[in-house]
Scaffold this motif. Structure first.
Motif, PDB file in Angstrom:
ATOM      1  N   PHE A 157     -11.020   3.249  13.966  1.00 27.69           N
ATOM      2  CA  PHE A 157     -11.963   4.471  13.454  1.00 27.69           C
ATOM      3  C   PHE A 157     -12.523   3.787  12.017  1.00 27.69           C
ATOM      4  CE2 PHE A 157      -9.225   6.412  16.714  1.00 27.69           C
ATOM      5  CZ  PHE A 157     -10.132   7.376  16.854  1.00 27.69           C
ATOM      6  N   ARG A 158     -13.593   4.237  11.516  1.00 29.10           N
ATOM      7  CA  ARG A 158     -13.881   4.139  10.245  1.00 29.10           C
ATOM      8  C   ARG A 158     -13.054   5.225   9.415  1.00 29.10           C
ATOM      9  NH1 ARG A 158     -17.566   4.062   5.759  1.00 29.10           N
ATOM     10  NH2 ARG A 158     -18.697   1.965   6.997  1.00 29.10           N
ATOM     11  N   CYS A 159     -12.511   4.802   8.294  1.00 31.17           N
ATOM     12  CA  CYS A 159     -11.788   5.710   7.304  1.00 31.17           C
ATOM     13  C   CYS A 159     -12.427   5.661   6.028  1.00 31.17           C
ATOM     14  CB  CYS A 159     -10.326   5.276   7.282  1.00 31.17           C
ATOM     15  SG  CYS A 159      -9.410   6.240   6.479  1.00 31.17           S
ATOM     16  N   ASN A 160     -13.176   6.511   5.783  1.00 29.64           N
ATOM     17  CA  ASN A 160     -13.913   6.645   4.477  1.00 29.64           C
ATOM     18  C   ASN A 160     -12.966   7.421   3.554  1.00 29.64           C
ATOM     19  OD1 ASN A 160     -16.184   6.142   5.822  1.00 29.64           O
ATOM     20  ND2 ASN A 160     -17.256   7.228   4.083  1.00 29.64           N
ATOM     21  N   ILE A 161     -12.924   7.043   2.049  1.00 33.58           N
ATOM     22  CA  ILE A 161     -12.095   7.865   1.223  1.00 33.58           C
ATOM     23  C   ILE A 161     -13.313   8.560   0.363  1.00 33.58           C
ATOM     24  CG2 ILE A 161     -10.675   7.611  -0.742  1.00 33.58           C
ATOM     25  CD1 ILE A 161      -9.207   6.413   1.553  1.00 33.58           C
ATOM     26  N   VAL A 162     -13.279   9.900   0.510  1.00 30.41           N
ATOM     27  CA  VAL A 162     -14.293  10.584   0.044  1.00 30.41           C
ATOM     28  C   VAL A 162     -13.692  11.665  -0.916  1.00 30.41           C
ATOM     29  CG1 VAL A 162     -15.173  10.573   2.381  1.00 30.41           C
ATOM     30  CG2 VAL A 162     -13.636  12.681   1.914  1.00 30.41           C
ATOM     31  N   THR A 163     -14.535  12.498  -1.439  1.00 37.45           N
ATOM     32  CA  THR A 163     -14.247  13.365  -2.391  1.00 37.45           C
ATOM     33  C   THR A 163     -14.531  14.794  -1.754  1.00 37.45           C
ATOM     34  OG1 THR A 163     -14.925  12.104  -4.302  1.00 37.45           O
ATOM     35  CG2 THR A 163     -14.847  14.202  -4.653  1.00 37.45           C
ATOM     36  N   LEU A 219      -4.996   3.146  -3.252  1.00 36.78           N
ATOM     37  CA  LEU A 219      -4.944   4.602  -2.141  1.00 36.78           C
ATOM     38  C   LEU A 219      -4.766   4.170  -0.817  1.00 36.78           C
ATOM     39  CD1 LEU A 219      -7.918   6.296  -3.871  1.00 36.78           C
ATOM     40  CD2 LEU A 219      -5.587   6.494  -4.653  1.00 36.78           C
ATOM     41  N   VAL A 220      -5.347   3.264  -0.234  1.00 39.22           N
ATOM     42  CA  VAL A 220      -5.125   2.899   1.005  1.00 39.22           C
ATOM     43  C   VAL A 220      -3.543   2.629   1.338  1.00 39.22           C
ATOM     44  CG1 VAL A 220      -5.181   1.102   3.208  1.00 39.22           C
ATOM     45  CG2 VAL A 220      -7.458   2.129   1.575  1.00 39.22           C
ATOM     46  N   GLU A 221      -3.004   1.799   0.443  1.00 38.45           N
ATOM     47  CA  GLU A 221      -1.403   1.552   0.389  1.00 38.45           C
ATOM     48  C   GLU A 221      -0.847   2.793   0.401  1.00 38.45           C
ATOM     49  OE1 GLU A 221       0.427  -1.037   0.750  1.00 38.45           O
ATOM     50  OE2 GLU A 221      -1.626  -2.075   1.280  1.00 38.45           O
ATOM     51  N   ALA A 222      -1.171   3.925  -0.442  1.00 38.94           N
ATOM     52  CA  ALA A 222      -0.519   5.130  -0.309  1.00 38.94           C
ATOM     53  C   ALA A 222      -0.677   5.829   1.035  1.00 38.94           C
ATOM     54  CB  ALA A 222      -1.227   6.028  -1.560  1.00 38.94           C
ATOM     55  N   LEU A 223      -1.857   5.618   1.640  1.00 46.46           N
ATOM     56  CA  LEU A 223      -1.838   6.245   2.956  1.00 46.46           C
ATOM     57  C   LEU A 223      -0.946   5.596   4.024  1.00 46.46           C
ATOM     58  CD1 LEU A 223      -5.815   6.901   3.134  1.00 46.46           C
ATOM     59  CD2 LEU A 223      -4.085   8.540   2.566  1.00 46.46           C
ATOM     60  N   LYS A 224      -1.121   4.266   3.904  1.00 46.05           N
ATOM     61  CA  LYS A 224      -0.155   3.352   4.969  1.00 46.05           C
ATOM     62  C   LYS A 224       1.255   3.881   4.815  1.00 46.05           C
ATOM     63  CE  LYS A 224      -2.689  -1.006   4.889  1.00 46.05           C
ATOM     64  NZ  LYS A 224      -2.316  -2.340   4.547  1.00 46.05           N
ATOM     65  N   GLU A 225       1.796   4.221   3.417  1.00 46.98           N
ATOM     66  CA  GLU A 225       3.088   4.720   3.334  1.00 46.98           C
ATOM     67  C   GLU A 225       3.327   6.235   3.720  1.00 46.98           C
ATOM     68  OE1 GLU A 225       7.101   4.628   2.834  1.00 46.98           O
ATOM     69  OE2 GLU A 225       5.719   2.938   2.701  1.00 46.98           O
ATOM     70  N   GLY A 226       2.425   6.974   3.283  1.00 45.34           N
ATOM     71  CA  GLY A 226       2.539   8.562   3.526  1.00 45.34           C
ATOM     72  C   GLY A 226       2.185   9.031   5.057  1.00 45.34           C
ATOM     73  N   LEU A 227       1.321   8.264   5.456  1.00 46.90           N
ATOM     74  CA  LEU A 227       0.612   8.692   7.143  1.00 46.90           C
ATOM     75  C   LEU A 227       1.373   7.669   8.086  1.00 46.90           C
ATOM     76  CD1 LEU A 227      -2.808   9.346   6.395  1.00 46.90           C
ATOM     77  CD2 LEU A 227      -0.882  11.042   6.316  1.00 46.90           C
ATOM     78  N   LYS A 228       2.624   7.037   7.631  1.00 47.66           N
ATOM     79  CA  LYS A 228       3.352   5.932   8.769  1.00 47.66           C
ATOM     80  C   LYS A 228       3.525   6.672   9.835  1.00 47.66           C
ATOM     81  CE  LYS A 228       5.845   3.214   6.749  1.00 47.66           C
ATOM     82  NZ  LYS A 228       6.953   2.437   6.085  1.00 47.66           N
ATOM     83  N   ARG A 229       3.018   6.340  11.122  1.00 49.67           N
ATOM     84  CA  ARG A 229       3.161   6.900  12.165  1.00 49.67           C
ATOM     85  C   ARG A 229       3.093   5.742  13.310  1.00 49.67           C
ATOM     86  NH1 ARG A 229       2.040  12.594  14.223  1.00 49.67           N
ATOM     87  NH2 ARG A 229       1.442  12.824  12.332  1.00 49.67           N
ATOM     88  N   GLU A 230       3.905   5.755  14.385  1.00 49.08           N
ATOM     89  CA  GLU A 230       3.738   4.937  15.591  1.00 49.08           C
ATOM     90  C   GLU A 230       2.521   4.490  16.168  1.00 49.08           C
ATOM     91  OE1 GLU A 230       6.646   3.197  19.480  1.00 49.08           O
ATOM     92  OE2 GLU A 230       7.241   5.075  18.198  1.00 49.08           O
ATOM     93  N   GLY A 231       2.207   3.682  16.557  1.00 47.22           N
ATOM     94  CA  GLY A 231       0.782   3.554  17.284  1.00 47.22           C
ATOM     95  C   GLY A 231      -0.498   3.676  16.268  1.00 47.22           C
ATOM     96  N   ASN A 250     -10.046  11.926  -2.602  1.00 48.91           N
ATOM     97  CA  ASN A 250      -8.943  12.759  -2.383  1.00 48.91           C
ATOM     98  C   ASN A 250      -8.676  13.022  -0.939  1.00 48.91           C
ATOM     99  OD1 ASN A 250     -10.902  14.431  -2.153  1.00 48.91           O
ATOM    100  ND2 ASN A 250     -10.536  15.745  -3.867  1.00 48.91           N
ATOM    101  N   SER A 251      -9.505  12.387   0.086  1.00 50.98           N
ATOM    102  CA  SER A 251      -9.112  12.593   1.186  1.00 50.98           C
ATOM    103  C   SER A 251      -9.640  11.327   2.172  1.00 50.98           C
ATOM    104  CB  SER A 251      -9.765  13.731   1.752  1.00 50.98           C
ATOM    105  OG  SER A 251      -9.502  14.185   3.052  1.00 50.98           O
ATOM    106  N   ALA A 252      -8.874  11.289   3.317  1.00 55.43           N
ATOM    107  CA  ALA A 252      -9.344  10.198   4.141  1.00 55.43           C
ATOM    108  C   ALA A 252     -10.462  11.195   5.189  1.00 55.43           C
ATOM    109  CB  ALA A 252      -8.095   9.627   5.033  1.00 55.43           C
TER     110      ALA A 252
END
Length: 401
Positions: free
Chosen positions: A94-100, A129-141, A214-216
């Motif tokens: 999936f493309r993951c844009n960082i949007v406003t 910010l992507v590093e913050a998403l990696k940590e905060g949205l960590k989920r198997e798979g 402020n959002s993926a």
């Protein structure tokens, strides 16, 4: 013989009342295109097959000679190739844009998307910010990968392709009607806002008057692509010059060489001149036959609805790429054919892509000694490429037909 495509992403537009009924391309000061045009074949081509979405993915695949109906498996997988992600056959990218998004509403679904690129956020800021998403949205798979500027990647192991809306198609709209039906993806997007809206980097951006990232936003799902080698297909050794992961990914899939240009960033203030020089060096010094120069700026300005800067981006392409690239090849004594065109329109009026045919200009340096009338008379039978065969235009560039 050397071959060049100058791909002016989203350059095509509509006649505009404020421009006296002209398009941005007609309005822009383009002395180099004006010099070449009388000695060029001018036509229209449909780069997006009927019924397919008018994305830069399908359109650029078409321009570079790959039938999207045969080769297209989704946008994000092409970007995954560029980033270096080795996808399994069962992976979905999936493309993951960082949007406003607007911030005054209480519920996530009531927020409005105001900027698909977070003010063309820098790659350095986005990586934080992507590093913050990696940590905060960590989920198997599920795994995040940082890309360029606002363009990033989510891999769903053993996933499924789901229909999602590109953020640039719904600017200024309430997002509730466009959120994923898949519960996990929706929850991740909602939580991404909770993480990013209070991130120190975004608080600092707001203090500076910049759009907060402020959002993926997930879209462009697809599976691992399988492109045939460009050199095997065309008998030409080619290079790709682009700042955009999508184009770099197409090059990786087609076994073309990617050239990175310092200061090339996919925005209005990219290193135009550096791209022209990189193409000329590859063709003149390094033995390549074909260069694909991709410039994202007109598309970005179309999405932003910024008419003045869309015109400026076209003028920069003409002044810093088309003129110098042609001049360097001429000075080196090289015969060359140069194709200039957009991949799709990105009209200021709608601020997103459309499927309308686009104009192209095909210049052959060997014709330079002819008068415009003589050239146009000689080539009249070769104008008017069929609109449903855009992917064959490159065969015309290579004089295969």
């Amino acid at each position: 013989m050397k071959y060049v495509i100058v791909l002016c992403d989203g350059m095509a537009d509509e006649p505009m009342e404020e421009l006296g009924g002209k398009t941005p391309l007609e309005t822009a000061a383009t002395p180099n295109m004006d010099r070449l045009a009388p000695l060029s074949e001018i036509g229209m081509v449909r780069t997006v097959p009927e019924g397919m979405s008018p994305g830069s993915d399908t359109a650029n695949l078409s321009v570079i000679g790959y039938n999207p109906r045969e080769y297209y498996t989704g946008r994000s997988p092409l970007e995954a190739l560029s980033i270096g992600v080795d996808m399994e056959q069962t992976d979905v990218s999936f493309r993951c844009n960082i949007v406003t998004l607007t911030e005054e509403q209480e519920r996530y679904e009531d927020r409005v998307i105001v900027d698909h690129s977070s003010g063309e956020i820098s790659t350095e800021d986005a990586a934080v910010l992507v590093e913050a998403l990696k940590e905060g949205l960590k989920r198997e798979g599920y795994e995040f990968y940082a890309g360029t500027s606002y363009r990033h990647l989510l891999i769903w192991k053993n996933g499924r392709v789901v229909e999602l809306t590109p953020p640039h198609d719904i600017l200024t709209r309430r997002i509730g009607d466009y959120l994923p039906q898949d519960q996990v993806l929706r929850e991740m997007m909602e939580k991404s806002y909770e993480i990013l809206s209070v991130h120190p980097l975004n608080l600092e951006r707001k203090r500076k008057g910049l759009n907060p990232a402020n959002s993926a936003w997930f879209w462009g799902a697809g599976t691992r692509p399988m492109l045939r080698s460009f050199e095997e297909k065309n008998g030409k050794k080619g290079v790709m010059i682009s700042a955009v992961d999508l184009l770099k990914g197409i090059a990786v899939g087609a076994s073309m060489h990617n050239i990175s240009v310092e200061g090339a960033n996919g925005g209005l203030n990219t290193n135009y001149a550096g791209k022209a020089k990189a193409a000329a060096d590859a063709l003149i010094q390094d033995g390549y036959d074909f260069a694909y120069i991709h410039i994202e700026a007109p598309d970005e300005m179309g999405h932003q609805g910024n008419l003045a800067n869309k015109i400026l981006s076209i003028e920069k392409i003409d002044h810093d790429i088309i003129g110098p690239a042609a001049g360097m090849l001429e000075d080196a004594g090289e015969d060359f054919r140069m194709l200039v065109l957009p991949d799709h329109p990105t009209p200021i009026r709608v601020r997103t892509h459309t499927s309308d045919p686009v104009p192209y200009m095909l210049y052959d340096s060997r014709k330079a000694e002819h008068t415009a009338d003589a050239y146009n008379e000689a080539e009249a039978s070769e104008t008017g490429i069929r609109e449903d065969e855009g992917y064959t235009l490159i065969d015309h560039l290579f004089e295969k037909r």
